[in-house]
Design an enzyme around this catalytic site. Structure first.
Site, PDB file in Angstrom:
ATOM      1  N   LYS A 189       2.532   7.862  20.975  1.00  0.00           N
ATOM      2  CA  LYS A 189       2.535   7.250  20.640  1.00  0.00           C
ATOM      3  C   LYS A 189       3.013   7.724  19.014  1.00  0.00           C
ATOM      4  O   LYS A 189       4.463   7.169  19.025  1.00  0.00           O
ATOM      5  CB  LYS A 189       1.339   6.333  20.076  1.00  0.00           C
ATOM      6  CG  LYS A 189       2.194   5.202  18.933  1.00  0.00           C
ATOM      7  CD  LYS A 189       0.476   4.180  18.744  1.00  0.00           C
ATOM      8  CE  LYS A 189       0.376   4.570  17.075  1.00  0.00           C
ATOM      9  NZ  LYS A 189       1.032   4.108  15.932  1.00  0.00           N
ATOM     10  N   ASN A 190       2.855   8.220  18.334  1.00  0.00           N
ATOM     11  CA  ASN A 190       3.318   8.666  17.529  1.00  0.00           C
ATOM     12  C   ASN A 190       4.735   9.715  17.345  1.00  0.00           C
ATOM     13  O   ASN A 190       5.495   8.982  16.052  1.00  0.00           O
ATOM     14  CB  ASN A 190       2.811   8.915  15.816  1.00  0.00           C
ATOM     15  CG  ASN A 190       1.322   7.932  15.148  1.00  0.00           C
ATOM     16  OD1 ASN A 190       1.924   6.795  15.576  1.00  0.00           O
ATOM     17  ND2 ASN A 190       0.883   8.229  14.644  1.00  0.00           N
ATOM     18  N   CYS A 214      -0.286  -1.513   9.479  1.00  0.00           N
ATOM     19  CA  CYS A 214      -1.756  -1.956   9.345  1.00  0.00           C
ATOM     20  C   CYS A 214      -2.279  -2.039   8.547  1.00  0.00           C
ATOM     21  O   CYS A 214      -1.195  -1.586   7.263  1.00  0.00           O
ATOM     22  CB  CYS A 214      -2.267  -0.050  10.156  1.00  0.00           C
ATOM     23  SG  CYS A 214      -2.554   0.076  12.347  1.00  0.00           S
ATOM     24  N   ARG A 254       1.670   0.909   1.280  1.00  0.00           N
ATOM     25  CA  ARG A 254       2.746   2.444   2.293  1.00  0.00           C
ATOM     26  C   ARG A 254       4.128   1.377   1.845  1.00  0.00           C
ATOM     27  O   ARG A 254       4.955   1.226   2.923  1.00  0.00           O
ATOM     28  CB  ARG A 254       2.684   1.777   3.784  1.00  0.00           C
ATOM     29  CG  ARG A 254       0.845   1.755   4.504  1.00  0.00           C
ATOM     30  CD  ARG A 254       0.387   2.102   5.676  1.00  0.00           C
ATOM     31  NE  ARG A 254       1.086   2.853   6.247  1.00  0.00           N
ATOM     32  CZ  ARG A 254       0.807   3.220   8.040  1.00  0.00           C
ATOM     33  NH1 ARG A 254       0.073   1.756   8.258  1.00  0.00           N
ATOM     34  NH2 ARG A 254       0.967   4.043   8.710  1.00  0.00           N
ATOM     35  N   ASP A 287      -6.164   9.617  10.500  1.00  0.00           N
ATOM     36  CA  ASP A 287      -5.865   8.560  12.344  1.00  0.00           C
ATOM     37  C   ASP A 287      -7.262   8.443  12.806  1.00  0.00           C
ATOM     38  O   ASP A 287      -7.529   7.865  13.252  1.00  0.00           O
ATOM     39  CB  ASP A 287      -5.217   8.855  12.812  1.00  0.00           C
ATOM     40  CG  ASP A 287      -3.609   8.113  11.900  1.00  0.00           C
ATOM     41  OD1 ASP A 287      -4.109   7.045  11.767  1.00  0.00           O
ATOM     42  OD2 ASP A 287      -2.568   7.697  12.783  1.00  0.00           O
ATOM     43  N   ARG A 300      -1.780  -1.588  20.553  1.00  0.00           N
ATOM     44  CA  ARG A 300      -1.082  -0.931  20.170  1.00  0.00           C
ATOM     45  C   ARG A 300      -0.853   0.721  20.651  1.00  0.00           C
ATOM     46  O   ARG A 300      -0.105   1.191  20.622  1.00  0.00           O
ATOM     47  CB  ARG A 300      -0.678  -1.398  18.106  1.00  0.00           C
ATOM     48  CG  ARG A 300      -0.246  -2.853  17.930  1.00  0.00           C
ATOM     49  CD  ARG A 300      -0.591  -2.733  16.720  1.00  0.00           C
ATOM     50  NE  ARG A 300       0.444  -1.722  16.512  1.00  0.00           N
ATOM     51  CZ  ARG A 300       0.881  -0.969  14.798  1.00  0.00           C
ATOM     52  NH1 ARG A 300      -0.447  -1.516  13.717  1.00  0.00           N
ATOM     53  NH2 ARG A 300       1.165  -0.009  14.812  1.00  0.00           N
TER      54      ARG A 300
HETATM   55  C1  UD1 Z   1       2.351   7.832   9.922  1.00  0.00           C
HETATM   56  C2  UD1 Z   1       1.734   7.627  10.900  1.00  0.00           C
HETATM   57  C3  UD1 Z   1       0.172   6.891  10.813  1.00  0.00           C
HETATM   58  C4  UD1 Z   1      -0.641   8.600   9.960  1.00  0.00           C
HETATM   59  C5  UD1 Z   1       0.009   8.349   8.920  1.00  0.00           C
HETATM   60  C6  UD1 Z   1      -0.320   9.989   8.019  1.00  0.00           C
HETATM   61  C7  UD1 Z   1       3.211   7.560  12.116  1.00  0.00           C
HETATM   62  C8  UD1 Z   1       4.178   5.995  13.198  1.00  0.00           C
HETATM   63  N1  UD1 Z   1       2.486   6.720  11.675  1.00  0.00           N
HETATM   64  O1  UD1 Z   1       2.748   7.120   8.611  1.00  0.00           O
HETATM   65  O2  UD1 Z   1      -0.594   6.757  12.490  1.00  0.00           O
HETATM   66  O3  UD1 Z   1      -2.396   7.723   9.788  1.00  0.00           O
HETATM   67  O4  UD1 Z   1       1.249   9.071   9.592  1.00  0.00           O
HETATM   68  O5  UD1 Z   1      -1.032  10.846   8.569  1.00  0.00           O
HETATM   69  O6  UD1 Z   1       3.803   8.136  12.928  1.00  0.00           O
HETATM   70  N2  UD1 Z   1       4.367   7.174   1.259  1.00  0.00           N
HETATM   71  C9  UD1 Z   1       4.509   6.710  -0.069  1.00  0.00           C
HETATM   72  N3  UD1 Z   1       5.609   6.284  -0.105  1.00  0.00           N
HETATM   73  C10 UD1 Z   1       6.610   6.735   0.576  1.00  0.00           C
HETATM   74  C11 UD1 Z   1       5.881   6.755   2.224  1.00  0.00           C
HETATM   75  C12 UD1 Z   1       4.995   6.775   1.791  1.00  0.00           C
HETATM   76  O7  UD1 Z   1       4.247   6.421  -0.801  1.00  0.00           O
HETATM   77  O8  UD1 Z   1       7.813   6.227   1.123  1.00  0.00           O
HETATM   78  C13 UD1 Z   1       2.614   6.960   1.388  1.00  0.00           C
HETATM   79  C14 UD1 Z   1       1.996   5.870   1.806  1.00  0.00           C
HETATM   80  O9  UD1 Z   1       1.569   5.052   1.775  1.00  0.00           O
HETATM   81  C15 UD1 Z   1       0.349   6.798   2.251  1.00  0.00           C
HETATM   82  C16 UD1 Z   1       0.190   8.042   2.915  1.00  0.00           C
HETATM   83  O10 UD1 Z   1       1.849   8.377   1.728  1.00  0.00           O
HETATM   84  O11 UD1 Z   1      -0.693   6.134   1.065  1.00  0.00           O
HETATM   85  C17 UD1 Z   1       1.202   8.763   4.108  1.00  0.00           C
HETATM   86  O12 UD1 Z   1       2.038   8.360   4.377  1.00  0.00           O
HETATM   87  P1  UD1 Z   1       3.174   8.711   6.136  1.00  0.00           P
HETATM   88  O13 UD1 Z   1       2.605   9.697   5.823  1.00  0.00           O
HETATM   89  O14 UD1 Z   1       4.275   8.698   5.443  1.00  0.00           O
HETATM   90  O15 UD1 Z   1       2.349   7.899   7.367  1.00  0.00           O
HETATM   91  P2  UD1 Z   1       3.692   7.120   7.882  1.00  0.00           P
HETATM   92  O16 UD1 Z   1       4.862   7.698   8.075  1.00  0.00           O
HETATM   93  O17 UD1 Z   1       3.845   5.694   7.936  1.00  0.00           O
END
Ligand code: UD1
Length: 421
Positions: A22-23, A118, A123, A308, A400
């Protein structure tokens, strides 16, 4: 709202085919916006998140057609002229933010609603925003939308991420493929989905080095072409189903599974007394002895233990021998499954980002509520070994991220049914 009824007891045996990730798919799909030529993805999982991304791309003017019962999608962005990603679609799924980089690279302009998704933490989007700003964009938040502009086009830049964010790495990689000059992303995420995206972009003519390492270099090119790309197997679906025969007893083969996708997870399983062996078609999993032993788990960015899989691992540890400590370091609010598991008799003490789980002999079935995608499947797993019946409500979260979840569990002998409301 539908719910899922799980009848506990009974060993599980058989094979489960693992779907495409999915991701990975959610970042590969927006890559279509970078080219006028068609991008075809195969091994696509049939999930509501994929339908949401399809809807989002269509709203931007892309053509998306689905073939072979949804397992192949063909996208064309030749006429994708709309740079506005609307709140009504974006709010359904955080991964919608992955259109920001490609839209900016294509139009020099993007208006993208701040995402939902979620409810597992704040985030924010700061890493995406700072990276794109370093590439010359100006970005402002107005009325809940990010308004991004880069009139002269994106320029290559050296970007160091404060945290190895998966989404920020993906957005910046996509944006950089069409920027003028070279972009270096330091402290980049190393998840297998990043490597898959780099493979697809390279097949489209992008010049990318170092994907899978902490430093990714992208040499911008003038245009990208079409391509056909197979989506890699879903390591989270894989890890989830690997736990089914461990929790309930028995032995299951996960078709398409590969150890390198879940190495840190397999190390913990080994420590807990679980056997994982490679077969010609995938991975076979069973308990080595009677009861599983307690283990301590700390979630980390790849190659560490994936956040995850934390909820599913907690479901397992609820009936392990001894006390396990689970530390969640990626998201600040990711123990919402704990109170639900406690309704089933689990002994869990949550203090901030740490959950201490003392194993009990057996869980008891109960009505429980799914609070997010991975939490929902952890409750099904817990229900498999529980005494009596468990009813998991709010299963739209499951749709999802888990394709044909009832059919896959039933295929290995579980007693699960979806109750339509
Ligand atoms: C992706 C995955 C999700 C997984 C996560 C961590 C997808 C669609 N989703 O989510 O399933 O749980 O990676 O492996 O691929 N953060 C910031 N600032 C930012 C972006 C992120 O502080 O601009 C923080 C977030 O709040 C969180 C952490 O970084 O605490 C991890 O987020 P991130 O790696 O960006 O996860 P996603 O890409 O949203």
């Amino acid at each position: 709202m539908d719910s899922i009824l799980v009848k506990g007891g009974g060993e599980l045996r058989g094979k489960i085919p693992i779907a495409g990730a999915k991701n990975a798919c959610l970042t590969l799909m927006p890559a279509t916006l970078l080219s006028d030529e068609p991008l075809t993805l195969t091994n696509v999982p049939r999930l509501s998140d994929i339908a949401t991304m399809t809807q989002l791309l269509q709203s931007l003017g892309a053509e998306v057609s689905s073939l072979q019962d949804g397992q192949v999608i063909v996208m064309s962005s030749r006429d994708a002229e709309n740079p506005v990603a609307d709140y009504e679609i974006v709010r359904k799924m955080r991964a919608s933010n992955l259109v920001l980089g490609p839209l900016l690279a294509r139009h020099g302009k993007a208006v993208v609603s701040m995402p939902g998704g979620c409810a597992i933490g704040a985030r924010p989007m700061d890493l995406h925003i700072h990276g794109l700003e370093a590439m010359g964009a100006t970005i402002e938040l107005k009325d809940g939308y990010l308004h991004a502009e880069v009139p002269g086009g994106l320029r290559g830049a050296d970007i160091t991420l404060r945290f190895a964010s998966v989404g920020a790495t993906e957005n910046l990689m996509m944006a950089a493929t069409l920027a003028k000059g070279t972009t270096v992303i330091s402290n980049a995420a190393r998840e297998p989905e990043i490597i898959d995206l780099a493979k697809c972009l390279s097949a489209m003519g992008a010049q990318i080095d170092g994907a899978g390492s902490p430093s990714i270099t992208i040499q911008g090119v003038d245009r990208l072409t079409g391509a056909t790309h197979p989506v890699l197997p879903d390591r989270i679906e894989l890890g989830t189903y690997m736990l089914a025969p461990v929790i309930a007893g028995g032995e299951v083969e996960l078709l398409g599974g590969r150890i390198e996708l879940v190495a840190a997870f397999c190390e913990k399983l080994d420590e807990a007394g679980i056997s994982v062996t490679e077969t010609t078609d995938g991975l076979k999993v069973s308990r080595r002895n009677g009861r599983v032993s307690a283990v301590n788990v700390r979630t980390e960015v790849f190659p560490g233990f994936p956040t995850d899989l934390q909820a599913q691992m907690m479901a397992l540890l609820c009936t392990a021998e001894g006390t396990s400590v689970l530390e969640e370091t990626i998201f600040e609010n990711r123990f919402m499954h704990a109170p639900e598991l406690m309704r089933m008799g689990a002994q869990i003490d949550v203090q901030g980002g740490t959950a201490t789980v003392t194993g009990v002999d057996r869980l008891k079935g109960a009505p429980v509520m799914a609070t997010d995608l991975r939490a929902s499947v952890s409750l099904i797993l817990a229900g498999l070994a529980a005494e009596g019946e468990t009813v998991v409500s709010r299963v739209y979260h499951l749709d999802r991220g888990y394709e044909q979840v009832v059919r896959k569990f039933n295929g290995i002998g579980a007693q699960i049914e979806r109750i339509k409301s």
